[in-house]
Design a protein around this motif. Structure first.
Motif, PDB file in Angstrom:
ATOM      1  N   VAL A  36      -6.147   1.745   2.582  1.00 16.30           N
ATOM      2  CA  VAL A  36      -5.517   0.798   3.511  1.00 16.30           C
ATOM      3  C   VAL A  36      -4.027   0.738   3.193  1.00 16.30           C
ATOM      4  CG1 VAL A  36      -5.417  -1.609   4.300  1.00 16.30           C
ATOM      5  CG2 VAL A  36      -7.623  -0.590   3.665  1.00 16.30           C
ATOM      6  N   GLN A  37      -3.187   0.856   4.218  1.00 18.17           N
ATOM      7  CA  GLN A  37      -1.747   0.707   4.020  1.00 18.17           C
ATOM      8  C   GLN A  37      -1.426  -0.778   4.046  1.00 18.17           C
ATOM      9  OE1 GLN A  37       0.983   3.163   6.306  1.00 18.17           O
ATOM     10  NE2 GLN A  37       2.410   1.460   6.410  1.00 18.17           N
ATOM     11  N   LYS A  46      -0.923   1.688  -0.970  1.00 15.47           N
ATOM     12  CA  LYS A  46      -2.263   1.969  -0.427  1.00 15.47           C
ATOM     13  C   LYS A  46      -3.294   1.449  -1.403  1.00 15.47           C
ATOM     14  CE  LYS A  46      -1.515   5.469   2.858  1.00 15.47           C
ATOM     15  NZ  LYS A  46      -2.265   6.110   3.878  1.00 15.47           N
ATOM     16  N   THR A  47      -4.411   0.981  -0.852  1.00 11.34           N
ATOM     17  CA  THR A  47      -5.487   0.494  -1.714  1.00 11.34           C
ATOM     18  C   THR A  47      -6.163   1.662  -2.415  1.00 11.34           C
ATOM     19  OG1 THR A  47      -7.050   0.506   0.133  1.00 11.34           O
ATOM     20  CG2 THR A  47      -5.923  -1.581  -0.350  1.00 11.34           C
ATOM     21  N   VAL A  68       1.886 -10.471   4.947  1.00 11.14           N
ATOM     22  CA  VAL A  68       1.382  -9.187   4.464  1.00 11.14           C
ATOM     23  C   VAL A  68       0.632  -8.515   5.611  1.00 11.14           C
ATOM     24  CG1 VAL A  68       0.047  -8.040   2.660  1.00 11.14           C
ATOM     25  CG2 VAL A  68       1.088 -10.269   2.197  1.00 11.14           C
ATOM     26  N   ASN A  69       0.896  -7.215   5.818  1.00 14.02           N
ATOM     27  CA  ASN A  69       0.259  -6.445   6.892  1.00 14.02           C
ATOM     28  C   ASN A  69      -0.697  -5.412   6.305  1.00 14.02           C
ATOM     29  OD1 ASN A  69       1.799  -7.264   9.447  1.00 14.02           O
ATOM     30  ND2 ASN A  69       3.408  -6.912   7.955  1.00 14.02           N
ATOM     31  N   PHE A  70      -1.839  -5.231   6.969  1.00 12.49           N
ATOM     32  CA  PHE A  70      -2.867  -4.290   6.524  1.00 12.49           C
ATOM     33  C   PHE A  70      -3.219  -3.381   7.694  1.00 12.49           C
ATOM     34  CE2 PHE A  70      -3.159  -8.211   4.231  1.00 12.49           C
ATOM     35  CZ  PHE A  70      -3.342  -7.830   2.919  1.00 12.49           C
ATOM     36  N   ARG A  71      -3.290  -2.055   7.426  1.00 19.10           N
ATOM     37  CA  ARG A  71      -3.558  -1.095   8.488  1.00 19.10           C
ATOM     38  C   ARG A  71      -4.367   0.085   7.946  1.00 19.10           C
ATOM     39  NH1 ARG A  71       0.256  -0.147  12.871  1.00 19.10           N
ATOM     40  NH2 ARG A  71      -1.065   0.972  14.275  1.00 19.10           N
ATOM     41  N   ALA A  94     -10.685  -9.347   4.342  1.00 18.79           N
ATOM     42  CA  ALA A  94     -11.822  -8.595   4.873  1.00 18.79           C
ATOM     43  C   ALA A  94     -11.412  -7.999   6.211  1.00 18.79           C
ATOM     44  CB  ALA A  94     -13.037  -9.491   5.036  1.00 18.79           C
ATOM     45  N   LEU A  95     -11.336  -6.664   6.286  1.00 16.65           N
ATOM     46  CA  LEU A  95     -10.994  -5.996   7.535  1.00 16.65           C
ATOM     47  C   LEU A  95     -12.258  -5.765   8.357  1.00 16.65           C
ATOM     48  CD1 LEU A  95      -8.375  -3.265   6.544  1.00 16.65           C
ATOM     49  CD2 LEU A  95      -7.980  -5.557   7.452  1.00 16.65           C
TER      50      LEU A  95
END
Length: 144
Positions: A36-37, A46-47, A68-71, A94-95
């Motif tokens: 995840v970015q 990245k995770t 914070v942004n997650f992609r 949690a995505l």
């Protein structure tokens, strides 16, 4: 205060203003999501295989909250705020996976049923977010 002490004080102040954002990204089942970015204030990471990440040396870390942004492909993007304490914050997110429910003809419209809920979509209702023009052809419907 002499010049040497002033320089030391400035260096210490700069070090104190550097922050850290760390945390973990999981899916809706609580399983870690790797790759995840994660981005905050122009810095990215990245995770890892355990869904963990760390972004440090953030020179312009705000004092109270940070966004914070997650992609990651195959998941819905997520953006969230987190409280900053003593220059750092820990975020657990949690995505949600993007699942194609159905593909429909944008010009014809359709009724879509997912988990007992039916939604009617009138002909020509799809609009491109980028420019506001009506979509044509096949459109994928995602749920999460």
């Amino acid at each position: 205060m002499n010049i040497r002490n002033a320089a030391l004080a400035a260096a210490l102040l700069t070090a104190c203003n550097k922050g850290t954002v760390s945390g973990q990204v999981v899916d809706r089942d609580g399983k870690p999501v790797s790759g995840v970015q994660v981005s905050v204030l122009g810095k990215t990471a990245k995770t890892n295989g355990k869904g963990r990440f760390k972004i440090d040396k953030i020179s312009d870390m705000p004092e109270k909250r940070v966004v914070v942004n997650f992609r990651k492909d195959g998941f819905f993007d997520f953006e969230g705020g987190s409280r900053v304490t003593d220059g750092s914050t820990y975020v657990k997110v949690a995505l949600t996976k993007r699942e194609v429910v159905e593909t429909i003809d944008a010009e014809a419209g359709s009724s879509v049923t997912y988990e007992g809920l039916t939604k009617s979509i009138p002909p020509g209702a799809w609009v491109r977010p980028s420019d506001g023009t009506r979509a044509s052809g096949s459109v994928n419907l995602f749920v999460g």
